[in-house]
Design an enzyme around this catalytic site. Sequence first.
Site, PDB file in Angstrom:
ATOM      1  N   ARG A 167      24.122  37.946  42.400  1.00 21.80           N
ATOM      2  CA  ARG A 167      24.572  36.628  42.829  1.00 21.80           C
ATOM      3  C   ARG A 167      23.466  35.825  43.497  1.00 21.80           C
ATOM      4  O   ARG A 167      23.689  34.691  43.900  1.00 21.80           O
ATOM      5  CB  ARG A 167      25.669  36.816  43.872  1.00 21.80           C
ATOM      6  CG  ARG A 167      27.065  36.764  43.333  1.00 21.80           C
ATOM      7  CD  ARG A 167      27.895  37.011  44.543  1.00 21.80           C
ATOM      8  NE  ARG A 167      29.158  36.410  44.579  1.00 21.80           N
ATOM      9  CZ  ARG A 167      30.264  37.001  44.160  1.00 21.80           C
ATOM     10  NH1 ARG A 167      30.220  38.128  43.522  1.00 21.80           N
ATOM     11  NH2 ARG A 167      31.413  36.432  44.366  1.00 21.80           N
TER      12      ARG A 167
ATOM     13  N   ARG B 283      46.478  33.197  42.051  1.00 22.03           N
ATOM     14  CA  ARG B 283      46.165  34.618  41.819  1.00 22.03           C
ATOM     15  C   ARG B 283      46.960  35.515  42.770  1.00 22.03           C
ATOM     16  O   ARG B 283      47.085  35.236  43.962  1.00 22.03           O
ATOM     17  CB  ARG B 283      44.675  34.881  42.035  1.00 22.03           C
ATOM     18  CG  ARG B 283      44.365  36.380  41.945  1.00 22.03           C
ATOM     19  CD  ARG B 283      42.928  36.707  41.793  1.00 22.03           C
ATOM     20  NE  ARG B 283      42.116  36.144  42.867  1.00 22.03           N
ATOM     21  CZ  ARG B 283      40.798  36.148  42.841  1.00 22.03           C
ATOM     22  NH1 ARG B 283      40.153  36.671  41.814  1.00 22.03           N
ATOM     23  NH2 ARG B 283      40.121  35.618  43.829  1.00 22.03           N
TER      24      ARG B 283
ATOM     25  N   ARG C 134      44.883  37.363  47.786  1.00 19.63           N
ATOM     26  CA  ARG C 134      43.620  37.805  48.387  1.00 19.63           C
ATOM     27  C   ARG C 134      43.316  36.915  49.579  1.00 19.63           C
ATOM     28  O   ARG C 134      43.503  35.711  49.521  1.00 19.63           O
ATOM     29  CB  ARG C 134      42.496  37.712  47.347  1.00 19.63           C
ATOM     30  CG  ARG C 134      41.893  39.071  47.039  1.00 19.63           C
ATOM     31  CD  ARG C 134      40.988  39.035  45.864  1.00 19.63           C
ATOM     32  NE  ARG C 134      39.757  38.285  46.111  1.00 19.63           N
ATOM     33  CZ  ARG C 134      38.761  38.188  45.236  1.00 19.63           C
ATOM     34  NH1 ARG C 134      38.852  38.790  44.071  1.00 19.63           N
ATOM     35  NH2 ARG C 134      37.678  37.493  45.513  1.00 19.63           N
TER      36      ARG C 134
HETATM   37  P1  AP5 Z   1      34.278  38.795  44.101  1.00 23.80           P
HETATM   38  O1  AP5 Z   1      35.380  39.729  44.164  1.00 23.80           O
HETATM   39  O2  AP5 Z   1      33.179  39.020  43.102  1.00 23.80           O
HETATM   40  O3  AP5 Z   1      34.886  37.335  43.933  1.00 23.80           O
HETATM   41  P2  AP5 Z   1      34.432  36.015  43.120  1.00 23.80           P
HETATM   42  O4  AP5 Z   1      33.098  36.008  42.471  1.00 23.80           O
HETATM   43  O5  AP5 Z   1      34.674  34.930  44.092  1.00 23.80           O
HETATM   44  O6  AP5 Z   1      35.315  36.019  41.897  1.00 23.80           O
HETATM   45  P3  AP5 Z   1      36.845  36.273  41.844  1.00 23.80           P
HETATM   46  O7  AP5 Z   1      37.090  37.754  41.863  1.00 23.80           O
HETATM   47  O8  AP5 Z   1      37.551  35.437  42.855  1.00 23.80           O
HETATM   48  O9  AP5 Z   1      37.187  35.640  40.418  1.00 23.80           O
HETATM   49  P4  AP5 Z   1      37.098  36.243  38.975  1.00 23.80           P
HETATM   50  O10 AP5 Z   1      36.083  35.443  38.216  1.00 23.80           O
HETATM   51  O11 AP5 Z   1      36.951  37.723  38.971  1.00 23.80           O
HETATM   52  O12 AP5 Z   1      38.536  35.827  38.430  1.00 23.80           O
HETATM   53  P5  AP5 Z   1      39.817  36.736  38.107  1.00 23.80           P
HETATM   54  O13 AP5 Z   1      39.582  37.513  36.861  1.00 23.80           O
HETATM   55  O14 AP5 Z   1      40.322  37.451  39.302  1.00 23.80           O
HETATM   56  O15 AP5 Z   1      33.555  38.681  45.519  1.00 23.80           O
HETATM   57  C1  AP5 Z   1      34.325  38.570  46.699  1.00 23.80           C
HETATM   58  C2  AP5 Z   1      33.409  38.572  47.913  1.00 23.80           C
HETATM   59  O16 AP5 Z   1      32.678  39.811  47.967  1.00 23.80           O
HETATM   60  C3  AP5 Z   1      32.322  37.490  47.953  1.00 23.80           C
HETATM   61  O17 AP5 Z   1      32.799  36.241  48.444  1.00 23.80           O
HETATM   62  C4  AP5 Z   1      31.296  38.135  48.889  1.00 23.80           C
HETATM   63  O18 AP5 Z   1      31.727  38.075  50.212  1.00 23.80           O
HETATM   64  C5  AP5 Z   1      31.349  39.596  48.451  1.00 23.80           C
HETATM   65  N1  AP5 Z   1      30.416  39.897  47.350  1.00 23.80           N
HETATM   66  C6  AP5 Z   1      30.771  40.386  46.115  1.00 23.80           C
HETATM   67  N2  AP5 Z   1      29.685  40.546  45.354  1.00 23.80           N
HETATM   68  C7  AP5 Z   1      28.612  40.141  46.101  1.00 23.80           C
HETATM   69  C8  AP5 Z   1      27.231  40.049  45.843  1.00 23.80           C
HETATM   70  N3  AP5 Z   1      26.709  40.404  44.655  1.00 23.80           N
HETATM   71  N4  AP5 Z   1      26.430  39.589  46.841  1.00 23.80           N
HETATM   72  C9  AP5 Z   1      26.937  39.243  48.040  1.00 23.80           C
HETATM   73  N5  AP5 Z   1      28.251  39.286  48.354  1.00 23.80           N
HETATM   74  C10 AP5 Z   1      29.083  39.737  47.377  1.00 23.80           C
HETATM   75  O19 AP5 Z   1      40.869  35.559  37.731  1.00 23.80           O
HETATM   76  C11 AP5 Z   1      41.303  34.635  38.712  1.00 23.80           C
HETATM   77  C12 AP5 Z   1      42.737  34.201  38.390  1.00 23.80           C
HETATM   78  O20 AP5 Z   1      42.742  33.520  37.138  1.00 23.80           O
HETATM   79  C13 AP5 Z   1      43.733  35.364  38.238  1.00 23.80           C
HETATM   80  O21 AP5 Z   1      44.990  34.967  38.733  1.00 23.80           O
HETATM   81  C14 AP5 Z   1      43.807  35.597  36.717  1.00 23.80           C
HETATM   82  O22 AP5 Z   1      45.073  36.114  36.336  1.00 23.80           O
HETATM   83  C15 AP5 Z   1      43.595  34.187  36.198  1.00 23.80           C
HETATM   84  N6  AP5 Z   1      42.901  34.176  34.906  1.00 23.80           N
HETATM   85  C16 AP5 Z   1      41.837  34.948  34.577  1.00 23.80           C
HETATM   86  N7  AP5 Z   1      41.419  34.663  33.320  1.00 23.80           N
HETATM   87  C17 AP5 Z   1      42.246  33.676  32.874  1.00 23.80           C
HETATM   88  C18 AP5 Z   1      42.324  32.953  31.641  1.00 23.80           C
HETATM   89  N8  AP5 Z   1      41.470  33.212  30.631  1.00 23.80           N
HETATM   90  N9  AP5 Z   1      43.293  32.005  31.518  1.00 23.80           N
HETATM   91  C19 AP5 Z   1      44.153  31.756  32.539  1.00 23.80           C
HETATM   92  N10 AP5 Z   1      44.140  32.419  33.737  1.00 23.80           N
HETATM   93  C20 AP5 Z   1      43.181  33.367  33.882  1.00 23.80           C
HETATM   94 MG    MG Z   2      36.847  39.187  40.470  1.00 25.37          MG
END
Ligand code: AP5
Ligand code: MG
Length: 204
Positions: A88, A122, A150
């Site tokens: 990231r 979500r 979350r």
């Molecule tokens: P992390 O868990 O990685 O969160 P994020 O990047 O903010 O991404 P999300 O998990 O929120 O979203 P996603 O893209 O996975 O979407 P999802 O599939 O769930 O990180 C969390 C925290 O950890 C960070 O803020 C930081 O503090 C720390 N961290 C993690 N990695 C780090 C790093 N490398 N460096 C530093 N800190 C780090 O889908 C979202 C929603 O949309 C769901 O409800 C799903 O059902 C829906 N959905 C999914 N796909 C579709 C679709 N195609 N159509 C319709 N709805 C959909």
């Molecule tokens: Mg995720």
Amino acid sequence: MQIVLLGPPGAGKGTVATVLAGRTGIRHISTGDLFRAAVKQRSPLGCRVAALLQSGTLVPDSLTIAVVREHLRTMPRESAFILDGFPRTVPQAEALADLADIRAAVELIVPEPEVVRRLSGRRTCSACGATFNVASMPANAARFCSPVQREDDDPTAVRRRLHAYRAQTTPVVEYYRAAGLLRRIDGTATPPAVADRLYAAVSG
Ligand code: AP5
Ligand code: MG
């Protein structure tokens, strides 16, 4: 196949990586999931990162890189995996280059209003960990799962996470573009359709 999945919070990285892992057996490694598991277990790592996760602030590079290095050490070097949420920052991408042989970095393109809508709906099952959305919750999830929101999906943390993505992760997209490894796919289709695009992008 060692690949990186990029895209803003809510782009569907975890969802599409889960579909791809289910289809191909490729390992799905999510740093967010690793950190959340540590918080749940109240391990020393969890205690260090809990407040950062809750507020939507990135964990320091040194700690994040150490966690990924330890995780990859448990697998043979040539194992197939998809990394979700790492790297990231550019220092994380540079560290990863020494740890693995990344063949492609795929950016999921989803407009910001759509990611905000997805994050607000979500829900994650507190028992089995499945992720779904109130807009499309399957009937069995409504019956058997215990959906919780979350902590970092509240509007203030979402704004901070989106800002962190723009400021710290957009340069990672450019890092992989310069290396000739970037693939960009439209993430606005059903999860299986996005998984098809992801598979095509990394197989071509
Ligand atoms: P992390 O868990 O990685 O969160 P994020 O990047 O903010 O991404 P999300 O998990 O929120 O979203 P996603 O893209 O996975 O979407 P999802 O599939 O769930 O990180 C969390 C925290 O950890 C960070 O803020 C930081 O503090 C720390 N961290 C993690 N990695 C780090 C790093 N490398 N460096 C530093 N800190 C780090 O889908 C979202 C929603 O949309 C769901 O409800 C799903 O059902 C829906 N959905 C999914 N796909 C579709 C679709 N195609 N159509 C319709 N709805 C959909
Ligand atoms: Mg995720």
